[in-house]
Design a protein around this motif. Structure first.
Motif: not given
Length: 336
Positions: A232-235, A256-257, A269-273, A278-288
């Motif tokens: 249940n993950t999007a990248l 964008i994430v 969800a992950a946005f990896i750029v 460096l490589v930067k990551l932005s993560l977003r999630s739902t619930g707990e």
């Protein structure tokens, strides 16, 4: 540590004040900083906002923006202002590493340091702290700092209100996140009453995008979106060359994430750029689901439970592979 009475006494007289925030400032960082700036100048303080780096063009309209100094473009001036300061307000960050090379300058300064922030695990560098991890935005805390701790709600004018509304709006994802409580909505109502024109602020932030940015967004969604249904993950991942192709500017990747997270059934969800060094990551999630745990444990980062960031010195391909290898550890949480 200072108590609030001592801080109020200090602020009763004009002071040389620096306000700073984290590198690559977002809407909450600049909204809270300029909101506090517009409050302080009403009291005759010699205030200046120093941003460690540049920030998105869609925030340049904020009241007081013309007085912002960007450290990377004015290093000597910024260092002198920090050295001469009586008080340094540190907004929307709680670790001096978050302001890059400015961190040691602030640490070594003899100025009183005031932290206003809502992130986990603050570093012990401050003399006074207005900190609450349950706040939806640092701008919310700046509002309560002014109105409750400094007891000056009368000085929340249209400029202050406009900046703080922007910070709350952007960090709450337009009032969608769980920590956008009834108390937050009451603050927002007060800000509108004070002169924040809510629909206009929304237009200036979200309805003022370049053609290149929209084409880049379309490219990411059409060509770079990967769905990992088992988890249940999007990248979405982006290379340096792709950023260059779309002439991407600071702020163009922001948000964008959230498109990936909006897909039905997606919990992470992950946005990896790939950036210059460096490589930067932005993560977003739902619930707990603890997005911040992944960033802290594996990618030298952190943040909030549902919104976090990290970084990697590995290649983009290796960082993506590592992210995918982590997912089985969290499968139970992801498929609930």
């Amino acid at each position: 540590m200072l108590d609030i009475a001592s801080l109020r006494d200090i602020l009763n007289q004009p002071q040389k004040i620096i306000i700073t925030t984290h590198h690559k400032p977002d809407g909450d960082a600049m909204g809270s900083s300029l909101g506090l700036y517009n409050y302080l100048i009403q009291q005759g303080h010699h205030a200046r906002v120093i941003a460690p780096t540049d920030y998105p063009e869609f925030l340049w309209w904020l009241p007081g923006n013309e007085e912002v100094t960007i450290y990377t473009e004015n290093t000597e001036l910024s260092a002198q202002l920090i050295a001469d300061a009586d008080i340094i307000f540190c907004l929307d960050f709680n670790n001096l590493s978050r302001i890059n090379d400015m961190g040691e300058l602030v640490r070594q300064s003899s100025a009183k340091k005031v932290m206003i922030d809502h992130h986990l695990e603050p570093e012990d560098f401050d003399d006074y702290r207005h900190w609450n991890i349950n706040a939806c935005a640092t701008a919310q805390l700046v509002y309560t700092f002014i109105t409750e701790q400094l007891q000056r709600p009368d000085l929340v004018d249209a400029d202050v209100a406009t900046c703080l509304y922007t910070g709350i709006m952007t960090d709450s994802a337009s009032f969608r996140l769980p920590n956008t409580t009834s108390a937050v909505h009451r603050i927002v109502a007060d800000l509108i009453d004070a002169g924040a024109v809510n629909y206009r602020i929304h237009e200036l932030v979200y309805g003022n995008q370049s053609e290149n940015r929209l084409r880049f967004l379309g490219f990411c969604l059409s060509n770079k979106l990967e769905i990992l249904r088992e988890y249940n993950t999007a990248l979405i991942s982006v290379t340096k060359e792709e950023l260059k192709r779309f002439e991407s500017n600071t702020g163009d990747t922001e948000g964008i994430v959230n498109y990936a997270l909006s897909i039905t059934g997606i919990r992470l969800a992950a946005f990896i750029v790939e950036r210059t060094d460096l490589v930067k990551l932005s993560l977003r999630s739902t619930g707990e689901f603890p997005a911040n745990e992944i960033c802290k444990k594996y990618f030298k980062g952190g943040g909030h439970r549902n919104a976090a960031g990290g970084q990697s010195v590995d290649s983009l391909e290796m960082t993506i592979q590592r992210f995918k290898q982590i997912l089985p550890e969290y499968k139970t949480l992801l498929i609930q």
